[in-house]
Motif scaffolding. Structure first.
Motif, PDB file in Angstrom:
ATOM      1  N   SER A   1       0.822  -1.211   0.000  1.00  0.00           N
ATOM      2  CA  SER A   1       0.000   0.000   0.000  1.00  0.00           C
ATOM      3  C   SER A   1       0.852   1.254   0.000  1.00  0.00           C
ATOM      4  O   SER A   1       2.034   1.242   0.368  1.00  0.00           O
ATOM      5  CB  SER A   1      -0.920   0.000   1.224  1.00  0.00           C
ATOM      6  OG  SER A   1      -0.162   0.175   2.408  1.00  0.00           O
ATOM      7  N   LEU A   2       0.237   2.353  -0.414  1.00  0.00           N
ATOM      8  CA  LEU A   2       0.929   3.637  -0.375  1.00  0.00           C
ATOM      9  C   LEU A   2       1.271   4.034   1.056  1.00  0.00           C
ATOM     10  O   LEU A   2       2.335   4.596   1.326  1.00  0.00           O
ATOM     11  CB  LEU A   2       0.058   4.722  -1.016  1.00  0.00           C
ATOM     12  CG  LEU A   2      -0.147   4.656  -2.529  1.00  0.00           C
ATOM     13  CD1 LEU A   2      -0.957   5.859  -2.993  1.00  0.00           C
ATOM     14  CD2 LEU A   2       1.184   4.602  -3.261  1.00  0.00           C
ATOM     15  N   SER A   3       0.356   3.773   1.977  1.00  0.00           N
ATOM     16  CA  SER A   3       0.595   4.140   3.380  1.00  0.00           C
ATOM     17  C   SER A   3       1.857   3.488   3.909  1.00  0.00           C
ATOM     18  O   SER A   3       2.674   4.131   4.603  1.00  0.00           O
ATOM     19  CB  SER A   3      -0.611   3.728   4.236  1.00  0.00           C
ATOM     20  OG  SER A   3      -1.751   4.476   3.899  1.00  0.00           O
ATOM     21  N   ALA A   4       2.061   2.195   3.571  1.00  0.00           N
ATOM     22  CA  ALA A   4       3.263   1.501   4.034  1.00  0.00           C
ATOM     23  C   ALA A   4       4.510   2.119   3.420  1.00  0.00           C
ATOM     24  O   ALA A   4       5.537   2.295   4.101  1.00  0.00           O
ATOM     25  CB  ALA A   4       3.175   0.019   3.674  1.00  0.00           C
ATOM     26  N   GLY A   5       4.446   2.490   2.136  1.00  0.00           N
ATOM     27  CA  GLY A   5       5.593   3.117   1.486  1.00  0.00           C
ATOM     28  C   GLY A   5       5.929   4.466   2.084  1.00  0.00           C
ATOM     29  O   GLY A   5       7.112   4.798   2.278  1.00  0.00           O
ATOM     30  N   ILE A   6       4.891   5.265   2.361  1.00  0.00           N
ATOM     31  CA  ILE A   6       5.110   6.584   2.972  1.00  0.00           C
ATOM     32  C   ILE A   6       5.693   6.419   4.377  1.00  0.00           C
ATOM     33  O   ILE A   6       6.615   7.140   4.784  1.00  0.00           O
ATOM     34  CB  ILE A   6       3.790   7.374   3.002  1.00  0.00           C
ATOM     35  CG1 ILE A   6       3.364   7.744   1.573  1.00  0.00           C
ATOM     36  CG2 ILE A   6       3.923   8.627   3.846  1.00  0.00           C
ATOM     37  CD1 ILE A   6       1.983   8.355   1.478  1.00  0.00           C
ATOM     38  N   ASP A   7       5.164   5.465   5.141  1.00  0.00           N
ATOM     39  CA  ASP A   7       5.674   5.212   6.496  1.00  0.00           C
ATOM     40  C   ASP A   7       7.146   4.807   6.457  1.00  0.00           C
ATOM     41  O   ASP A   7       7.955   5.248   7.295  1.00  0.00           O
ATOM     42  CB  ASP A   7       4.855   4.121   7.179  1.00  0.00           C
ATOM     43  CG  ASP A   7       3.459   4.599   7.573  1.00  0.00           C
ATOM     44  OD1 ASP A   7       3.247   5.828   7.603  1.00  0.00           O
ATOM     45  OD2 ASP A   7       2.588   3.742   7.838  1.00  0.00           O
ATOM     46  N   GLN A   8       7.501   3.948   5.507  1.00  0.00           N
ATOM     47  CA  GLN A   8       8.895   3.492   5.407  1.00  0.00           C
ATOM     48  C   GLN A   8       9.827   4.644   5.047  1.00  0.00           C
ATOM     49  O   GLN A   8      10.943   4.747   5.577  1.00  0.00           O
ATOM     50  CB  GLN A   8       8.998   2.375   4.372  1.00  0.00           C
ATOM     51  CG  GLN A   8       8.360   1.065   4.808  1.00  0.00           C
ATOM     52  CD  GLN A   8       8.295   0.040   3.695  1.00  0.00           C
ATOM     53  OE1 GLN A   8       8.858   0.238   2.617  1.00  0.00           O
ATOM     54  NE2 GLN A   8       7.598  -1.075   3.946  1.00  0.00           N
ATOM     55  N   PHE A   9       9.375   5.533   4.149  1.00  0.00           N
ATOM     56  CA  PHE A   9      10.216   6.669   3.752  1.00  0.00           C
ATOM     57  C   PHE A   9      10.464   7.599   4.946  1.00  0.00           C
ATOM     58  O   PHE A   9      11.622   7.962   5.228  1.00  0.00           O
ATOM     59  CB  PHE A   9       9.546   7.426   2.609  1.00  0.00           C
ATOM     60  CG  PHE A   9      10.224   8.719   2.252  1.00  0.00           C
ATOM     61  CD1 PHE A   9      11.494   8.725   1.688  1.00  0.00           C
ATOM     62  CD2 PHE A   9       9.594   9.937   2.485  1.00  0.00           C
ATOM     63  CE1 PHE A   9      12.128   9.927   1.364  1.00  0.00           C
ATOM     64  CE2 PHE A   9      10.217  11.141   2.166  1.00  0.00           C
ATOM     65  CZ  PHE A   9      11.493  11.134   1.600  1.00  0.00           C
ATOM     66  N   PHE A  10       9.419   7.964   5.645  1.00  0.00           N
ATOM     67  CA  PHE A  10       9.598   8.868   6.774  1.00  0.00           C
ATOM     68  C   PHE A  10      10.262   8.155   7.953  1.00  0.00           C
ATOM     69  O   PHE A  10      10.939   8.782   8.761  1.00  0.00           O
ATOM     70  CB  PHE A  10       8.263   9.483   7.184  1.00  0.00           C
ATOM     71  CG  PHE A  10       7.811  10.575   6.254  1.00  0.00           C
ATOM     72  CD1 PHE A  10       8.367  11.846   6.338  1.00  0.00           C
ATOM     73  CD2 PHE A  10       6.857  10.334   5.289  1.00  0.00           C
ATOM     74  CE1 PHE A  10       7.968  12.853   5.471  1.00  0.00           C
ATOM     75  CE2 PHE A  10       6.454  11.335   4.422  1.00  0.00           C
ATOM     76  CZ  PHE A  10       7.016  12.600   4.501  1.00  0.00           C
ATOM     77  N   GLY A  11      10.067   6.835   8.037  1.00  0.00           N
ATOM     78  CA  GLY A  11      10.780   6.075   9.063  1.00  0.00           C
ATOM     79  C   GLY A  11      12.283   6.091   8.813  1.00  0.00           C
ATOM     80  O   GLY A  11      13.090   6.203   9.760  1.00  0.00           O
ATOM     81  N   ALA A  12      12.658   5.985   7.528  1.00  0.00           N
ATOM     82  CA  ALA A  12      14.091   6.046   7.196  1.00  0.00           C
ATOM     83  C   ALA A  12      14.657   7.427   7.492  1.00  0.00           C
ATOM     84  O   ALA A  12      15.803   7.558   7.964  1.00  0.00           O
ATOM     85  CB  ALA A  12      14.278   5.700   5.714  1.00  0.00           C
ATOM     86  N   LEU A  13      13.865   8.494   7.220  1.00  0.00           N
ATOM     87  CA  LEU A  13      14.304   9.847   7.562  1.00  0.00           C
ATOM     88  C   LEU A  13      14.516   9.988   9.071  1.00  0.00           C
ATOM     89  O   LEU A  13      15.518  10.573   9.531  1.00  0.00           O
ATOM     90  CB  LEU A  13      13.276  10.871   7.085  1.00  0.00           C
ATOM     91  CG  LEU A  13      13.271  11.248   5.604  1.00  0.00           C
ATOM     92  CD1 LEU A  13      12.086  12.140   5.288  1.00  0.00           C
ATOM     93  CD2 LEU A  13      14.584  11.939   5.214  1.00  0.00           C
ATOM     94  N   ASN A  14      13.605   9.456   9.823  1.00  0.00           N
ATOM     95  CA  ASN A  14      13.691   9.557  11.287  1.00  0.00           C
ATOM     96  C   ASN A  14      14.900   8.805  11.829  1.00  0.00           C
ATOM     97  O   ASN A  14      15.523   9.218  12.816  1.00  0.00           O
ATOM     98  CB  ASN A  14      12.406   9.016  11.899  1.00  0.00           C
ATOM     99  CG  ASN A  14      12.201   9.499  13.324  1.00  0.00           C
ATOM    100  OD1 ASN A  14      12.295  10.699  13.604  1.00  0.00           O
ATOM    101  ND2 ASN A  14      11.941   8.576  14.225  1.00  0.00           N
TER     102      ASN A  14
END
Length: 463
Positions: free
Chosen positions: A103-116
């Motif tokens: 899902s898009l939500s999982a992709g967005i979460d992973q991107f911002f998780g990597a930033l964090n």
């Protein structure tokens, strides 16, 4: 002798009635067949005062047809067609967009998780590379979903074109059968089989678009769209067209007697109307929503990176402004969102002031996830919640369509059962008719036999 003539008419009438019952039984499993029965009427006496009558005749063959039930069956076919065609597309999107691993939500979460994760060590090349990798994977999720939308759009349009071609064949068939029925009835011939074929063609056509059907005195039927445009008038018929134009990817029109009528496909009802409404009210807006999320996400990230500083590259000792990470391309392309080329891990501008270890701009990048964006069908929403709300809305639409589909299936089944109760062949009833008409035939033959015996006795007496 009158007695022989009467018995002969009775035997002949019984033969016709038996023939009608045998035809019914032969078509017990024929789809759309309407049962028939011989209508027997007594033949009155002649001018002689002692004449009891002149036997019986078959005045006509009855078709057991109820126009109200036929109309109800055709309306139900249109409603069923509208909902049945859209459900596979809704279910496919539910499966794709609701998949937690894709899902898009999982992709967005992973991107911002990597930033964090970079916050603890903003200079770490592996952590920076993980952010870049997550950005690419997130972009691929947007592109993959956009490809699904494009595939559905193409499928819907191809399916509509195929439906139009099939509908044109049925429209022409109805007009041709109208001509044949009119000629047969004018010549005093039975047109029951042709009427059945015409009604079956109307039923098939009704599943593709909502129809208005009216009867004419010569046995023909006029067929028009519920929006008023005529499809069939007697033996004349129109032609539907679905073709791309300069202003529309697929314009619907009707050509009748040299006149072209542009149609609103969403108002046609049936399969055509259902597909058109799905495209214009669900699929295209949803694709626009996903594109809006991608565009605003890309802009917010790029703008924030531009406001930060990336590490100085020797021999320079001066930090430089950040470069854009994403490239967004409008228009529903396969690569709608992608990582800018060339962009490497060292290009991330995580610092606000250029000082080593500073993560001021990184924190602002992470905060983008909780910022508000504007999405067409759901309005202002947090970036982190946008996809979830779209998927939730899709689920509601799908459940509503499933409920409507179940209801229309029930209505269609009931309308078919109602039609069958009047027009369908009842095996038990026909078995009783066979016995009754067989007895009638044998009784009339017995009358003829007795009449012959009386005639022979009379001749013997005169001899």
């Amino acid at each position: 002798m009158a007695i022989i003539n009467n018995a002969l008419s009775g035997a002949l009438a019984a033969q016709v009635a038996l023939s009608a019952s045998s035809q019914n039984i032969a078509n017990l499993q024929t789809k759309g067949y309407t049962r028939q029965s011989a209508l027997l009427t007594a033949m009155g006496p002649d001018a002689s005062p002692r004449s009891a009558g002149n036997g019986v005749q078959v005045s006509s063959l009855l078709r057991f047809s109820d126009n109200y039930k036929s109309q109800a069956m055709w309306r139900a076919a249109a409603e069923l067609g509208a909902h049945s065609q859209t459900q596979p597309y809704l279910s496919q999107l539910e499966n794709v967009m609701g998949d937690e691993t894709a899902s898009l939500s999982a992709g967005i979460d992973q991107f911002f998780g990597a930033l964090n994760a970079v916050a603890g060590d903003p200079g770490s090349t592996p952590l920076r590379q993980q952010v870049l990798t997550s950005a690419g994977l997130m972009a691929e999720r947007f592109n993959g979903l956009n490809n699904v939308f494009n595939s559905q759009l193409q499928s819907v349009r191809n399916q509509r074109s195929a439906i139009v071609d099939s509908a044109n064949s049925q429209i022409a068939s109805i007009a041709r059968l109208n001509q044949q029925i009119s000629e047969a009835q004018a010549g005093g011939l039975s047109a029951s089989a042709m009427i059945d074929a015409r009604d079956q063609a109307i039923d098939d056509l009704a599943s593709k678009m909502a129809l208005e059907v009216s009867d004419n005195g010569d046995g023909t039927r006029d067929v028009s769209l519920k929006t008023g445009q005529a499809l069939v008038l007697g033996s004349k018929h129109g032609t539907l067209t679905a073709a791309p134009t300069a202003t529309s990817p697929q314009e619907f029109s009707l050509n009748f007697a040299g006149t072209k009528f542009v149609l609103d496909a969403a108002k046609l009802g049936g399969q055509l109307g259902g597909l058109a409404k799905y495209e214009t009210e669900k699929l295209v807006p949803m694709q626009g929503d996903i594109a809006a999320i991608a565009e605003q996400l890309a802009k917010k990230v790029n703008d924030q990176l531009a406001a930060g500083l990336k590490p100085a590259v020797p021999p320079s000792t001066t930090p430089t402004a950040g470069a854009p990470l994403f490239v967004f391309t409008a228009g529903g392309n396969a690569d709608m969102l992608k990582v800018a080329t060339p962009f490497v891990a060292e290009d991330f501008a995580f610092s606000s002031d250029g000082a080593p270890g500073d993560t001021g701009n990184l924190q602002k990048l992470v905060a983008i996830k909780t910022q508000s964006i504007t999405v067409g069908t759901i309005g202002n929403v947090l970036l982190s919640d946008a996809d979830t709300q779209i998927v939730g809305k899709l689920g509601v639409d799908s459940q509503l369509n499933k409920a409507a589909l179940k209801t229309t299936q029930t209505v269609r089944t009931q309308s078919l059962d109602d039609w069958q109760s009047t027009s369908g062949v009842n095996q038990d009833e026909e078995a009783v008719n066979l016995v009754e008409y067989q007895n009638m035939y044998q009784a009339n033959l017995k009358v003829i036999s007795i009449a012959n015996q009386l005639f022979d006795a009379t001749l013997a007496m005169m001899g």
